[in-house]
Design a protein around this motif. Structure first.
Motif, PDB file in Angstrom:
ATOM      1  N   ARG A   1     -42.494   0.171   2.593  1.00  0.00           N
ATOM      2  CA  ARG A   1     -42.348  -1.081   3.346  1.00  0.00           C
ATOM      3  C   ARG A   1     -40.989  -1.147   4.038  1.00  0.00           C
ATOM      4  N   ILE A   2     -39.954  -0.640   3.393  1.00  0.00           N
ATOM      5  CA  ILE A   2     -38.634  -0.615   4.025  1.00  0.00           C
ATOM      6  C   ILE A   2     -38.655   0.278   5.255  1.00  0.00           C
ATOM      7  N   VAL A   3     -39.274   1.436   5.120  1.00  0.00           N
ATOM      8  CA  VAL A   3     -39.386   2.363   6.257  1.00  0.00           C
ATOM      9  C   VAL A   3     -40.148   1.708   7.405  1.00  0.00           C
ATOM     10  N   GLU A   4     -41.219   0.983   7.087  1.00  0.00           N
ATOM     11  CA  GLU A   4     -42.041   0.356   8.118  1.00  0.00           C
ATOM     12  C   GLU A   4     -41.315  -0.812   8.786  1.00  0.00           C
ATOM     13  N   ASN A   5     -40.559  -1.574   8.010  1.00  0.00           N
ATOM     14  CA  ASN A   5     -39.926  -2.781   8.538  1.00  0.00           C
ATOM     15  C   ASN A   5     -38.552  -2.535   9.140  1.00  0.00           C
ATOM     16  N   TYR A   6     -37.955  -1.392   8.843  1.00  0.00           N
ATOM     17  CA  TYR A   6     -36.631  -1.069   9.389  1.00  0.00           C
ATOM     18  C   TYR A   6     -36.686   0.288  10.077  1.00  0.00           C
TER      19      TYR A   6
ATOM     20  N   ILE B   1     -38.408 -12.458  20.726  1.00  0.00           N
ATOM     21  CA  ILE B   1     -37.772 -11.202  20.355  1.00  0.00           C
ATOM     22  C   ILE B   1     -38.772 -10.399  19.535  1.00  0.00           C
ATOM     23  N   ASN B   2     -39.160  -9.271  20.073  1.00  0.00           N
ATOM     24  CA  ASN B   2     -40.139  -8.405  19.415  1.00  0.00           C
ATOM     25  C   ASN B   2     -39.382  -7.343  18.623  1.00  0.00           C
ATOM     26  N   PHE B   3     -39.281  -7.548  17.310  1.00  0.00           N
ATOM     27  CA  PHE B   3     -38.531  -6.642  16.439  1.00  0.00           C
ATOM     28  C   PHE B   3     -39.262  -6.604  15.105  1.00  0.00           C
ATOM     29  N   ALA B   4     -39.824  -5.452  14.785  1.00  0.00           N
ATOM     30  CA  ALA B   4     -40.781  -5.315  13.680  1.00  0.00           C
ATOM     31  C   ALA B   4     -40.361  -5.969  12.366  1.00  0.00           C
ATOM     32  N   PRO B   5     -39.123  -5.796  11.894  1.00  0.00           N
ATOM     33  CA  PRO B   5     -38.818  -6.377  10.578  1.00  0.00           C
ATOM     34  C   PRO B   5     -38.993  -7.888  10.520  1.00  0.00           C
ATOM     35  N   TYR B   6     -38.920  -8.551  11.673  1.00  0.00           N
ATOM     36  CA  TYR B   6     -38.903 -10.010  11.674  1.00  0.00           C
ATOM     37  C   TYR B   6     -40.093 -10.623  12.405  1.00  0.00           C
ATOM     38  N   ASN B   7     -41.083  -9.824  12.732  1.00  0.00           N
ATOM     39  CA  ASN B   7     -42.296 -10.353  13.350  1.00  0.00           C
ATOM     40  C   ASN B   7     -43.219 -10.896  12.272  1.00  0.00           C
ATOM     41  N   LYS B   8     -42.776 -11.969  11.654  1.00  0.00           N
ATOM     42  CA  LYS B   8     -43.513 -12.574  10.543  1.00  0.00           C
ATOM     43  C   LYS B   8     -43.824 -14.030  10.870  1.00  0.00           C
TER      44      LYS B   8
ATOM     45  N   ILE C   1     -38.529  -9.878   3.317  1.00  0.00           N
ATOM     46  CA  ILE C   1     -39.025  -9.195   4.512  1.00  0.00           C
ATOM     47  C   ILE C   1     -40.140  -8.213   4.158  1.00  0.00           C
ATOM     48  N   ILE C   2     -39.987  -7.479   3.052  1.00  0.00           N
ATOM     49  CA  ILE C   2     -40.980  -6.455   2.711  1.00  0.00           C
ATOM     50  C   ILE C   2     -42.091  -7.008   1.824  1.00  0.00           C
ATOM     51  N   GLY C   3     -42.023  -8.296   1.505  1.00  0.00           N
ATOM     52  CA  GLY C   3     -43.087  -8.915   0.722  1.00  0.00           C
ATOM     53  C   GLY C   3     -42.998  -8.681  -0.770  1.00  0.00           C
ATOM     54  N   ALA C   4     -41.814  -8.318  -1.252  1.00  0.00           N
ATOM     55  CA  ALA C   4     -41.640  -8.076  -2.687  1.00  0.00           C
ATOM     56  C   ALA C   4     -41.267  -9.370  -3.405  1.00  0.00           C
ATOM     57  N   SER C   5     -41.597  -9.448  -4.659  1.00  0.00           N
ATOM     58  CA  SER C   5     -41.203 -10.601  -5.461  1.00  0.00           C
ATOM     59  C   SER C   5     -39.695 -10.620  -5.638  1.00  0.00           C
ATOM     60  N   LYS C   6     -39.142 -11.820  -5.817  1.00  0.00           N
ATOM     61  CA  LYS C   6     -37.703 -11.956  -5.997  1.00  0.00           C
ATOM     62  C   LYS C   6     -37.236 -11.139  -7.195  1.00  0.00           C
ATOM     63  N   GLY C   7     -36.229 -10.322  -6.995  1.00  0.00           N
ATOM     64  CA  GLY C   7     -35.623  -9.556  -8.073  1.00  0.00           C
ATOM     65  C   GLY C   7     -36.141  -8.142  -8.225  1.00  0.00           C
ATOM     66  N   VAL C   8     -37.195  -7.776  -7.484  1.00  0.00           N
ATOM     67  CA  VAL C   8     -37.770  -6.427  -7.621  1.00  0.00           C
ATOM     68  C   VAL C   8     -36.716  -5.365  -7.312  1.00  0.00           C
ATOM     69  N   LEU C   9     -35.991  -5.537  -6.205  1.00  0.00           N
ATOM     70  CA  LEU C   9     -34.976  -4.552  -5.833  1.00  0.00           C
ATOM     71  C   LEU C   9     -33.659  -4.799  -6.558  1.00  0.00           C
ATOM     72  N   SER C  10     -33.261  -6.065  -6.664  1.00  0.00           N
ATOM     73  CA  SER C  10     -31.967  -6.361  -7.277  1.00  0.00           C
ATOM     74  C   SER C  10     -31.916  -5.921  -8.737  1.00  0.00           C
TER      75      SER C  10
ATOM     76  N   LYS D   1     -34.981   6.389  20.148  1.00  0.00           N
ATOM     77  CA  LYS D   1     -35.242   4.956  20.125  1.00  0.00           C
ATOM     78  C   LYS D   1     -36.655   4.712  19.635  1.00  0.00           C
ATOM     79  N   PRO D   2     -36.844   4.056  18.502  1.00  0.00           N
ATOM     80  CA  PRO D   2     -38.203   3.791  18.025  1.00  0.00           C
ATOM     81  C   PRO D   2     -38.897   2.762  18.898  1.00  0.00           C
ATOM     82  N   GLU D   3     -40.219   2.796  18.860  1.00  0.00           N
ATOM     83  CA  GLU D   3     -40.976   1.878  19.683  1.00  0.00           C
ATOM     84  C   GLU D   3     -40.686   0.425  19.337  1.00  0.00           C
ATOM     85  N   SER D   4     -40.279   0.173  18.100  1.00  0.00           N
ATOM     86  CA  SER D   4     -40.084  -1.199  17.657  1.00  0.00           C
ATOM     87  C   SER D   4     -38.629  -1.643  17.736  1.00  0.00           C
ATOM     88  N   SER D   5     -37.819  -1.032  18.610  1.00  0.00           N
ATOM     89  CA  SER D   5     -36.469  -1.527  18.838  1.00  0.00           C
ATOM     90  C   SER D   5     -36.554  -2.945  19.387  1.00  0.00           C
TER      91      SER D   5
END
Length: 236
Positions: free
Chosen positions: A66-71, A131-138, A41-50, A91-95
């Motif tokens: 990116r987490i703050v922006e997408n969630y 469904i307009n929801f910022a984390p998943y508008n990809k 979702i945040i565009g990171a390579s696999k394993g960056v967070l894990s 309620k954020p605008e991107s609910s």
């Protein structure tokens, strides 16, 4: 009097980063998703967070941003400091919002079964709405339904699930993640792992009730694979 030296500062930094990583895990748990899906979702390579979580190392500040922006439902102050409420009070605008104006990702009234029931409804070709929801508008993301209880508590009966079709051969997809699997006879959502049998994969339910067991299916049966990026228990 506390004297700060390089060792002290380094220790404080890693302690701070460790608590941020633990709060990222809380977000993942609350969203009913996985670290791997969050990375996509945040565009990171696999394993960056894990890897950072498993090894207790730091992550770049851009991924936190990116987490703050997408969630946006989650408080940035809470994520960074641990202070205040986990979720924003206002309620954020991107609910999540539904619309018919092509804003966000399309929703299809299609059931992915939390089990192996025969498909009773045809694959819908036109979305019911968006469904307009910022984390998943990809690009490529769609919304569908999940029915059944085999993936609870990660995914619940009646949840909306955000999915993206995977074009790589299933043998090369990251194992251990949750996928929507489509065959000629059924649609199911399961965690996918490797099989000891060549040409097969294992489908793993989350629910540990005896009625839900692991199954192996031949890869040749699979027509489409969708990565499950996240879910919503309700729209409003």
């Amino acid at each position: 009097m506390i004297i700060f030296n390089h060792k002290n500062i380094k220790g404080i930094f890693f302690q701070l980063m460790s608590t941020i990583l633990s709060r990222i895990q809380e977000i993942v748990s609350n969203e009913g998703t996985t670290i791997g899906a969050l990375e996509r979702i945040i565009g990171a390579s696999k394993g960056v967070l894990s890897r950072a979580i498993n090894n207790g190392t730091d992550i770049q500040s851009k991924w936190i941003q990116r987490i703050v922006e997408n969630y946006p439902l989650y408080s940035a102050d809470w994520l960074l400091t641990g202070h205040g409420s986990m979720q924003r009070k206002e309620k954020p605008e991107s609910s999540p919002e539904i619309n018919y104006e092509y804003k966000g990702a399309p929703y299809y009234n299609v059931d992915f079964i939390g089990g192996f029931d025969i498909v009773l409804n045809d694959q819908t070709t036109n979305p019911d709405y968006y469904i307009n929801f910022a984390p998943y508008n990809k690009p490529g993301v769609i919304w569908c339904n999940i029915t059944g209880h085999s993936m609870e508590p990660e995914l619940n009966n009646g949840d909306f699930i955000a999915m993206k079709e995977m074009t790589d051969p299933i043998e090369y997809l990251p194992y251990g993640e949750i996928y929507g699997i489509v065959t000629n006879s059924y649609r199911t959502v399961k965690r996918v792992r490797m099989s000891d049998r060549k040409g097969f994969i294992r489908l793993i339910p989350t629910n540990k009730s005896p009625e839900y067991g692991e199954q192996e299916i031949p890869i040749s049966m699979i027509r489409k694979v969708f990565a499950v990026l996240g879910s919503m228990h309700r729209l409003f």
